[in-house]
Design an enzyme around this catalytic site. Sequence first.
Site, PDB file in Angstrom:
ATOM      1  N   LYS A  88       0.868  -1.184   0.000  1.00 37.67           N
ATOM      2  CA  LYS A  88       0.000   0.000   0.000  1.00 37.67           C
ATOM      3  C   LYS A  88       0.900   1.228   0.000  1.00 37.67           C
ATOM      4  CE  LYS A  88      -3.910   1.823   2.758  1.00 37.67           C
ATOM      5  NZ  LYS A  88      -4.777   1.536   3.919  1.00 37.67           N
ATOM      6  N   SER A 163      -9.702   1.584   2.750  1.00 35.13           N
ATOM      7  CA  SER A 163      -8.822   2.373   1.934  1.00 35.13           C
ATOM      8  C   SER A 163      -7.771   1.582   1.174  1.00 35.13           C
ATOM      9  CB  SER A 163      -8.112   3.419   2.794  1.00 35.13           C
ATOM     10  OG  SER A 163      -7.287   2.782   3.768  1.00 35.13           O
ATOM     11  N   SER A 187      -9.867  -0.976   6.842  1.00 34.26           N
ATOM     12  CA  SER A 187      -9.280  -0.782   5.509  1.00 34.26           C
ATOM     13  C   SER A 187      -8.602  -1.980   4.893  1.00 34.26           C
ATOM     14  CB  SER A 187      -8.296   0.381   5.534  1.00 34.26           C
ATOM     15  OG  SER A 187      -9.012   1.571   5.448  1.00 34.26           O
TER      16      SER A 187
HETATM   17  N1  GLN Z   1     -13.007   3.747   6.329  1.00 28.04           N
HETATM   18  C1  GLN Z   1     -12.456   4.116   7.612  1.00 28.04           C
HETATM   19  C2  GLN Z   1     -12.082   5.566   7.614  1.00 28.04           C
HETATM   20  O1  GLN Z   1     -12.259   6.201   6.613  1.00 28.04           O
HETATM   21  C3  GLN Z   1     -11.266   3.256   7.938  1.00 28.04           C
HETATM   22  C4  GLN Z   1     -10.050   3.616   7.196  1.00 28.04           C
HETATM   23  C5  GLN Z   1      -8.876   2.758   7.502  1.00 28.04           C
HETATM   24  O2  GLN Z   1      -9.014   1.698   8.105  1.00 28.04           O
HETATM   25  N2  GLN Z   1      -7.701   3.249   7.146  1.00 28.04           N
HETATM   26  O3  GLN Z   1     -11.624   6.083   8.592  1.00 28.04           O
END
Ligand code: GLN
Length: 511
Positions: A88, A163, A187
């Site tokens: 990532k 994400s 994510s």
């Molecule tokens: N979707 C969640 C957020 O926007 C989690 C994101 C993540 O785990 N990095 O905060």
Amino acid sequence: MSLSPAEYTGFSVLDILTGLDCRDFTARDVAKAAIATIESLEAEHVGAFISLTPEMALKAAGNVDGTCVSGASPFEAGLLAGVPIGYKDNMNLLGSRTTCASRMMENYESMVNATCVSKTLAAGALPMGKTNLDEFAFGSSTETSAFKTTHNPWDLTRVPGGSSGGSAAAVASGMLTVALGSDTGGSIRQPASFCGVVGFKPTYGVVSRYGVVAFGSSLDQVGPFGRSVADVALTTDAMCGHDVRDSTSQNIDPTYYKSVLAGQREGIKGMRVGVVSEYLNAPGVTAEVTAAFKEALQRVEDLGAHIVELELPHAKAALSAYYVIGPCEAFSNLSRFDSIRYGYCVPDATTMTEQYERSRAEGFGPEVIRRILLGTYLLSSGVYDTYYYPAQQVRTLITQDYHSAFEQVDVLLTPTSPRTAFAVGEVSDPTTMYLSDIFTIPINIAGNGGLSLPIGLGLDSGMPVGLQIIGPQFKDSNIMRVAAALEATYDIPRLAPLVQELSNTPGGDAR
Ligand code: GLN
């Protein structure tokens, strides 16, 4: 000897290790097949990568082949010898940029490897590139990336989740065998669910966060994606353990794969599996997700486990607590991108204040700005006691809920996400987007491990559905065991149909 993309995309980690061991192919053959697969699928179809590193992959493959030629078995060369991996793009890989999918970091090159990167490279993995994400990992669809939209390989009109959507899509389309993601509120698990692959967030502290750009430091955890439970277990084994550079990392034995074997051999007869009754009828959970979830429960029972219904009385407050704690930690972590120490800098500012203001306004996208402003407000004097302090108290209550639950059960099951992958552009309202993590966020709040296992395709959408398996803190072995046993009962494709479809299309030959 050469490998076709069609052969390569079907490989698991063990297939690669065994193939190298039997001299069926070399690590360079694997690297070349991975590069060819990426060439045919990436640019026009999936869009999973922000940058590609084929030379690095070929060099790493040369090293693995060198070790094997000297008589050593690939198993000695490392747990991930010859395995194409993606990182990532919030993880530092020496010799590549770490953009966090943000203009702010567009040209940032770190001088160190993240520990999860150096450990997987030391295990012989072949670094294929850096994968797309929501800007700074804030989001659930990968649509807030400043650079590109990643498409779900099961249906290119839909999002891959987020994400870590790039990592999930790259594994689902066969471009990568495994990939790493970070998970602050879901994510890894939510995109794994959307893309029909396995995604695992270990217990907080299992994998070092050193060299991964911080979002919410008390919530962030690194974990793998793969097309099987064994593949994510082997990747976790390669990177878990204490790291002096991350004081929250713990001494963990690399026994994840061993737990998978235990699950495959011994099953889960007699294990206690918790289900939260409220979740079964939670609003927003689609009928197809409920149906697939209930079928999974039936399979768990058929395997001889006992279903125990229980309550997590405070878990419903998790989303609210998360959207206080997360933005506060993000606000604090992102203050380092001030255009002086790090980050994009406007070229023509005349005062320092103007430089700060304009660089941050131009460098960050709207979702990042929303979170920074929210965190700034929540931590301001007077407001702190109203939101931040109670959110921490709620966090303690939620954590206690899970501790009590795990006195009664060995694992807990929930759907990973209330629905399957939505269309690109369909969800524009942030609150609706935030709700796609209602089942994953409580686990980061409590710090436990969670894995998303594909459990078939939704009856209405035809898109993958995921089951979340949660374990007691630092007993991720329970998760691996249940996941491996349950996985064996499903005969579902590991790879999105895209690869086959493209090879049948004139001019779109994926080989
Ligand atoms: N979707 C969640 C957020 O926007 C989690 C994101 C993540 O785990 N990095 O905060």
